[in-house]
Design a protein around this motif. Structure first.
Motif, PDB file in Angstrom:
ATOM      1  N   CYS A 271      -7.986  -3.167   3.354  1.00  0.00           N
ATOM      2  CA  CYS A 271      -8.184  -3.626   1.977  1.00  0.00           C
ATOM      3  C   CYS A 271      -8.465  -5.118   1.892  1.00  0.00           C
ATOM      4  O   CYS A 271      -9.019  -5.592   0.886  1.00  0.00           O
ATOM      5  CB  CYS A 271      -6.949  -3.313   1.141  1.00  0.00           C
TER       6      CYS A 271
ATOM      7  N   CYS B 230       0.809  -1.227   0.000  1.00  0.00           N
ATOM      8  CA  CYS B 230       0.000   0.000   0.000  1.00  0.00           C
ATOM      9  C   CYS B 230       0.843   1.278   0.000  1.00  0.00           C
ATOM     10  O   CYS B 230       0.292   2.367  -0.188  1.00  0.00           O
ATOM     11  CB  CYS B 230      -0.956   0.005   1.179  1.00  0.00           C
TER      12      CYS B 230
ATOM     13  N   TRP C 178      -4.721   0.885  -4.061  1.00  0.00           N
ATOM     14  CA  TRP C 178      -5.551   0.429  -2.942  1.00  0.00           C
ATOM     15  C   TRP C 178      -6.835  -0.217  -3.452  1.00  0.00           C
ATOM     16  O   TRP C 178      -7.299  -1.206  -2.886  1.00  0.00           O
ATOM     17  CB  TRP C 178      -5.854   1.593  -2.009  1.00  0.00           C
TER      18      TRP C 178
END
Length: 200
Positions: free
Chosen positions: A29, A17, A57
């Protein structure tokens, strides 16, 4: 002489990320959400190493989402995924679609880069377009959109999924976006963020 893009030091960031370990977005996520609609993100290569790239993301959070980089030197784009039946491109100015798409292509780039990508990729030009209503008012973002009504990529994907009848997946992306803004501002502003939060 073209300006060089500054490559950030990502050695102390989460490799997935790009946030610091203590602010990692991956728990928000994962696990990925299943969606009826497949997402194919066509990302300009200049976005690949940006810590604020929100397509990264969205791809983590959506099962089956694909992320293709465009524009790398001497790398040809495989346009075959763009020709899959039931594919449309997320782009302003589209007419209402006759039926829900199976796959939505999302161009992830600055507006000027995105327009050039549309001009230079024939497969994109021939796709039907899915257009969105404007963003929710007062949304905070890590990068200011250059046009009125502009959205980050993750916001645009959330609005598309909501429009296509997948509100749970849209809500997950909205939550991830809100967390990214909060943590990104805290990282960027340092001690000033705490004072701003208390004042708010």
């Amino acid at each position: 002489m073209p300006r060089r893009t500054r490559i950030p030091d990502l050695s102390q960031r989460c490799p997935a990320c790009f946030f610091r370990p203590e602010d990692c977005l991956c728990p928000a996520c994962l696990p990925p959400v299943e969606t009826r609609t497949r997402l194919l993100v066509l990302r300009h290569v200049s976005e690949r190493l940006r810590p604020t790239n929100t397509a990264r993301w969205a791809a983590l959070a959506l099962a089956g989402a694909r992320l293709l980089d465009y524009g790398a030197r001497d790398a040809l784009l495989d346009e075959a995924p763009l020709a899959e039946p039931g594919t449309c491109v997320l782009w302003p100015g589209g007419a209402p679609l006759a039926e829900p798409p199976r796959q939505v292509v999302v161009v992830d780039a600055s507006w000027s880069q995105a327009r050039r990508m549309l001009q230079r990729i024939p497969a994109l030009q021939s796709l039907p377009r899915l257009s969105l209503p404007g963003p929710p008012p007062g949304s905070l973002r890590l990068r200011e959109p250059p046009v009125a009504g502009g959205m980050s990529t993750i916001e645009a994907i959330a609005r598309a999924l909501d429009l296509l009848g997948e509100p749970d997946a849209a809500a997950r992306l909205d939550r991830i976006h809100a967390l990214s803004v909060e943590r990104g501002l805290r990282l960027r502003m340092g001690p000033d963020y705490a004072r701003l939060a208390r004042a708010g």
